[in-house]
Scaffold this motif. Structure first.
Motif, PDB file in Angstrom:
ATOM      1  N   THR A  29       0.783  -1.188   0.002  1.00 20.19           N
ATOM      2  CA  THR A  29       0.050   0.050   0.117  1.00 20.19           C
ATOM      3  C   THR A  29       0.956   1.231   0.074  1.00 20.19           C
TER       4      THR A  29
ATOM      5  N   GLY B 296       0.877   3.611   1.997  1.00 17.65           N
ATOM      6  CA  GLY B 296       1.448   3.903   3.589  1.00 17.65           C
ATOM      7  C   GLY B 296       2.471   3.001   3.702  1.00 17.65           C
TER       8      GLY B 296
ATOM      9  N   ASP C 204      -4.314   8.544  -0.073  1.00 18.54           N
ATOM     10  CA  ASP C 204      -4.968   7.481   0.522  1.00 18.54           C
ATOM     11  C   ASP C 204      -3.826   6.532   1.063  1.00 18.54           C
ATOM     12  N   PRO C 205      -3.431   6.157   1.952  1.00 23.41           N
ATOM     13  CA  PRO C 205      -2.481   5.325   2.182  1.00 23.41           C
ATOM     14  C   PRO C 205      -2.874   3.873   2.307  1.00 23.41           C
ATOM     15  N   THR C 206      -4.020   3.426   2.065  1.00 24.76           N
ATOM     16  CA  THR C 206      -4.425   2.173   2.045  1.00 24.76           C
ATOM     17  C   THR C 206      -4.571   1.678   0.851  1.00 24.76           C
ATOM     18  N   LYS C 207      -4.444   2.458  -0.164  1.00 28.29           N
ATOM     19  CA  LYS C 207      -4.475   1.775  -1.407  1.00 28.29           C
ATOM     20  C   LYS C 207      -3.132   1.178  -1.929  1.00 28.29           C
TER      21      LYS C 207
END
Lengths: 373, 531
Positions: free
Chosen positions: A98, A100, A128-131
């Motif tokens: 990801t 992040g 968006d760090p969760t992608k």
């Protein structure tokens, strides 16, 4: 944060790098002082990224003196890298991590980052760090590297066209971040094509072409070294102005203000006509910085009724240096002065060479058939 | 779907051919060479009708051989034996070739943004996929046709040769279409290839189970359909209609799905992940493990399954070898030995070869990472090149130990279940583990090439192929001893049954470590590949 103890952050002299028979860097010079934002400019293929990779110890120099914080970037790579952060122009990430995670990995290999600054930066850059990074656009990949670098406490940031792919809003965020970093006394080497970015951020710039430094100094220095465009109305025709040394591209107008110039010089400011019906004779010319005084004295003799002078824009500065794309790189010296003024209104080929650090560096004035336009 | 959605298909077909010409040529040569050399060698191995009958009675009845190569048909003919021996490998080869070919030219190209560039021009929506399928189909027909000619020209019956070629081409085409379909479904390119590869694995296993059992399961597998053409046996063409129907359905389905999805997106949604990296991920070894773990898991499942299947088959095979001295000789054994041991040695060698392949591929990943520009930001941090290389070697090195252990323990467990004899497990485990130094030689060689001559790093594959040929086919082809001895695998102690010597393993271990150290030093001293 200035642990550089006054030493030059980056010191490169006569750097040579060859790839096979191709000489990518041909005696390049570069000096970055602690605490400054140094713009590193040049056309595509000039050797900016190669220089940076040599500085990072990723490529081995074939000649010249290279010092990073006073150390050898090839042999002391690991120790030196603890003190810097790097953002490449084209960020490649691990597709199954990801964003992040990628930020943390990039930061960890440098010795960690400030967690609060990290989350603040993620928010400011709207990342968006969760992608997974494979779903990121180029701009988002760039943000990952930027967040990792800006959240670090590195003394030196080496940024190689760091904002390619960012939108203007994010570009503004980036400029704020760099300003904050400079305020902390940290040093930035910024390779960029965005002149507004360079103008807003950089204290000094180095312009390179075909693997050599053609110009270095503060933006004011560079402006001073080059010519000023003068647009004036005089009572008497000022034709004799063209005979003065350091004056080029003279165009004269007919009475009544209709000018004969065909100039397409986007940087010239509009002439403000003096009130009154007798507008006089229009003259427009470029004059080198060190001949400005003589030119103005002569011009005054014709009776000035209106006058505007415009300093060269940054674009103009760069076009002068980028202008000749003859990559053979050995067109040094042969100034064809007779060419001056033959193509009025072409900013790329006006004026003789300004002072250059290397006497034989490729200079302007050599190629009236500039690729500009 | 109008013709407009196929605009520029012909141009893209030529482009695909041009881009993949070298890859396709290598695959073509490998796929056609296999039957070509096999016929010649088997002619000398089974010169008489009696020896063929022997073969049909022994090897042809072995469940392990059937699981690998399919049900034997026409085994009393040379053609039947050739198909039985190599049909499985050829099917795996052509299927994987098509999975890679189609995966690479569809979703992978999309991910790289090149499809976007093409489709912005006067290029129909379906043109890239259609062009790829056309190239794949042409390639498959060329391979099938050449194999048919190669077999027929060597004197095998033309009908059987043609049927075999057609069956292989059909397998290739159907997996090309399945991959095209998977490319529309998966959320990214590697996922698409994994999905298609998984379908092939399931299809192959289904027919293996069916062929050993009552045959029902084989009818759920396109590979089973292709084999049901029974080349050199009771020929029949109609099963190819099933394969063709499935291929057409998948291809049309792929085009329909393509009309309903956005470029770069699959039918499956992207999954999200953690916003912070776990502490383990931020070390070079942790990162390498994270990037390689799914591959290692797949390999673990594969060697465990293969090991267990071979272990389970070993008991029957022991008796089989006793009845077939030719086969025994081909496996490098003699009648004086415990025949189960001979089979276990073969199992251990096959596992070691496969795991060497894993290791070469895993070490070559270092080159891929370098070329992709993913090493640059790490080395721009405070990570030395030696530390990075060490992490790239630690993970596959440890994984190769684990895979050898898992595969041979699987074989031991399989035998324990089939024969009710758990006591063999440690012996088989030992037989596998003694190959570790030989396996590592290939890891070391790949590292040395990566460090010193990165452009020629894939040469390591050639070295492994040469060693595998010497060790596997040396006895069957009666190659001279010194040729066979080039293979590091020949210098591992022959376990179980043989003696344990220390010299050769220690020498190989030192060689492997020296090569790895040389490669590490080479990488530390050279320019990083830059885009």
């Amino acid at each position: 944060m200035q642990g550089t103890s006054g030493a030059t952050a980056v010191e490169v002299a006569g750097l040579i790098k060859e790839f096979g028979r191709f000489r990518a860097l041909d005696g390049l010079d570069l000096a970055v002082e602690p605490g400054e934002v140094h713009g590193f400019l040049g056309p595509n293929g000039a050797g900016k990224s190669t220089t940076i990779r040599v500085l990072l110890g990723l490529l081995r120099a074939d000649g010249g003196r290279i010092r990073l914080f006073g150390g050898d970037p090839w042999h002391d790579a690991v120790a030196l890298h603890r003190r810097l952060a790097y953002v490449p122009g084209d960020v490649a990430l691990w597709p199954n991590l990801t964003g992040g995670e990628a930020v943390d990995v990039l930061a960890a290999v440098r010795g960690g980052l400030d967690g609060r600054r990290r989350s603040a930066l993620l928010e400011r850059f709207e990342l968006d760090p969760t992608k997974k990074t494979r779903t990121y656009s180029k701009g988002n990949r760039q943000k990952v590297a930027l967040v990792a670098a800006l959240a670090s406490d590195a003394e030196l940031l080496i940024l190689d066209e760091p904002t390619s792919g960012l939108d203007p809003l994010m570009e503004a965020v980036f400029q704020e971040c760099v300003a904050e970093i400079t305020a902390e006394g940290r040093t930035v080497l910024l390779s960029s094509h965005l002149l507004a970015e360079v103008e807003a951020l950089c204290d000094r710039v180095s312009i390179i072409r075909a693997g050599r430094t053609v110009q270095t100094g503060t933006l004011d220095d560079l402006r001073h070294l080059t010519h000023t465009t003068v647009d004036a109305r005089t009572r008497a025709p000022a034709t004799a102005i063209g005979d003065l040394p350091g004056v080029h591209n003279v165009t004269t107008g007919m009475p009544g203000g209709v000018t004969s110039t065909t100039g397409t010089d986007a940087t010239a400011t509009t002439t403000h006509e003096s009130p009154g019906t007798d507008a006089g004779h229009h003259v427009r010319f470029d004059v080198d910085g060190d001949h400005l005084d003589a030119a103005m004295r002569t011009l005054a003799g014709f009776g000035i009724t209106a006058l505007t002078s415009s300093p060269p824009s940054l674009e103009e500065l760069f076009l002068r240096h980028y202008g000749n794309h003859d990559d053979s790189n050995h067109d040094d010296g042969n100034h064809d002065d007779s060419a001056h003024g033959t193509r009025t209104g072409e900013p790329a080929d006006r004026g003789p060479a300004v002072d250059t650090p290397a006497a034989d560096a490729p200079t302007i004035g050599t190629a009236p058939e500039s690729t500009y336009r | 779907m109008t013709t407009r959605t196929f605009a520029a298909t012909s141009v893209l077909t030529l482009l695909t051919l041009r881009r993949d010409r070298l890859r396709l040529a290598i695959w073509f040569a490998a796929l056609v060479a296999l039957p070509l050399v096999t016929v010649a060698s088997f002619e000398s191995l089974y010169p008489t009708q009696a020896s063929l009958e022997d073969y049909a009675r022994t090897a042809g009845a072995s469940p392990a051989a059937i699981a690998l190569g399919g049900p034997g048909h026409g085994l009393h003919t040379l053609g039947g034996v050739v198909v039985f021996e190599i049909g499985g490998f050829a099917a795996i080869g052509i299927a994987l070739c098509n999975v890679f070919l189609v995966g690479r030219n569809t979703r992978a190209e999309e991910e790289l943004g090149r499809v976007e560039l093409l489709r912005s021009a006067v290029v129909g929506r379906h043109a890239p996929v259609t062009a790829t399928l056309l190239v794949a189909a042409a390639f498959d027909v060329a391979v099938g046709g050449s194999i048919a000619v190669a077999l027929g020209a060597q004197g095998l019956p033309w009908t059987g040769s043609t049927t075999f070629g057609a069956a292989l081409a059909a397998i290739g085409i159907v997996f090309a279409a399945i991959t095209a379909f998977a490319a529309q479904v998966a959320d990214h390119a590697r996922g698409a290839q994994a999905l298609a590869g998984g379908v092939f694995g399931a299809a192959y296993l289904a027919r293996a189970a069916g062929d050993i059992g009552d045959g029902t399961l084989s009818w759920f597998s396109p590979v089973g359909w292709a084999q049901a053409t029974r080349p050199f046996g009771e020929q029949r063409w109609w099963p190819l209609l099933l394969v063709g129907a499935l291929a057409a359905a998948c291809a049309v389905g792929a085009l329909i799905l393509e009309s309903h999805r956005d470029l770069g997106e699959g039918m499956l949604a992207h999954r999200r992940g953690p916003a912070r990296a776990a502490t383990g991920l931020t070390t070079p070894t942790g990162l390498a493990w994270r990037l390689q773990r799914s591959g290692i898991t797949g390999w673990a499942v594969g060697v465990l399954t293969a090991g267990a299947a071979m272990g389970a088959a070993a008991e029957q095979t022991g008796g089989l070898l006793a009845d077939n001295p030719d086969l025994l000789a081909a496996l490098g054994g003699s009648a004086a030995e415990d025949l189960t041991d001979v089979f276990f040695r073969m199992t251990a060698l096959l596992l070691a070869l496969a795991i060497s392949g894993y290791l070469v591929a895993a070490v070559l990943r270092a080159r891929t990472e370098e070329q992709a520009g993913r090493v640059e930001p790490l080395l721009a941090g405070a990570m030395s090149r030696r530390r990075w290389t060490a992490a790239q070697l630690t993970v596959p090195g440890a994984a190769s130990v684990a895979l050898l252990a898992i595969g041979s323990a699987g074989a031991g467990a399989g035998y324990a279940v089939a024969a009710g004899d758990i006591a063999q497990l440690p012996r088989i485990l030992g037989a596998g583990m003694v190959y570790l130094p030989a396996v590592w030689v290939f890891g070391g060689l790949t590292t040395a090439l990566f460090g010193a001559a990165p452009r020629s790093a894939p040469v390591a594959w050639g070295a492994l192929a040469a060693a595998a040929t010497a060790s596997l086919l040396g006895p069957a082809f009666r190659l001279p001893g010194w040729v066979v001895d080039i293979s590091p695998f020949e210098h591992a102690p022959e376990l179980p049954g043989g003696e344990v010597t220390l010299l050769a393993p220690v020498v190989m271990l030192l060689l492997a470590l020296t090569l790895a150290a040389a490669g590490t030093a080479g990488f530390a001293g050279r320019d990083l590949a830059t885009s």
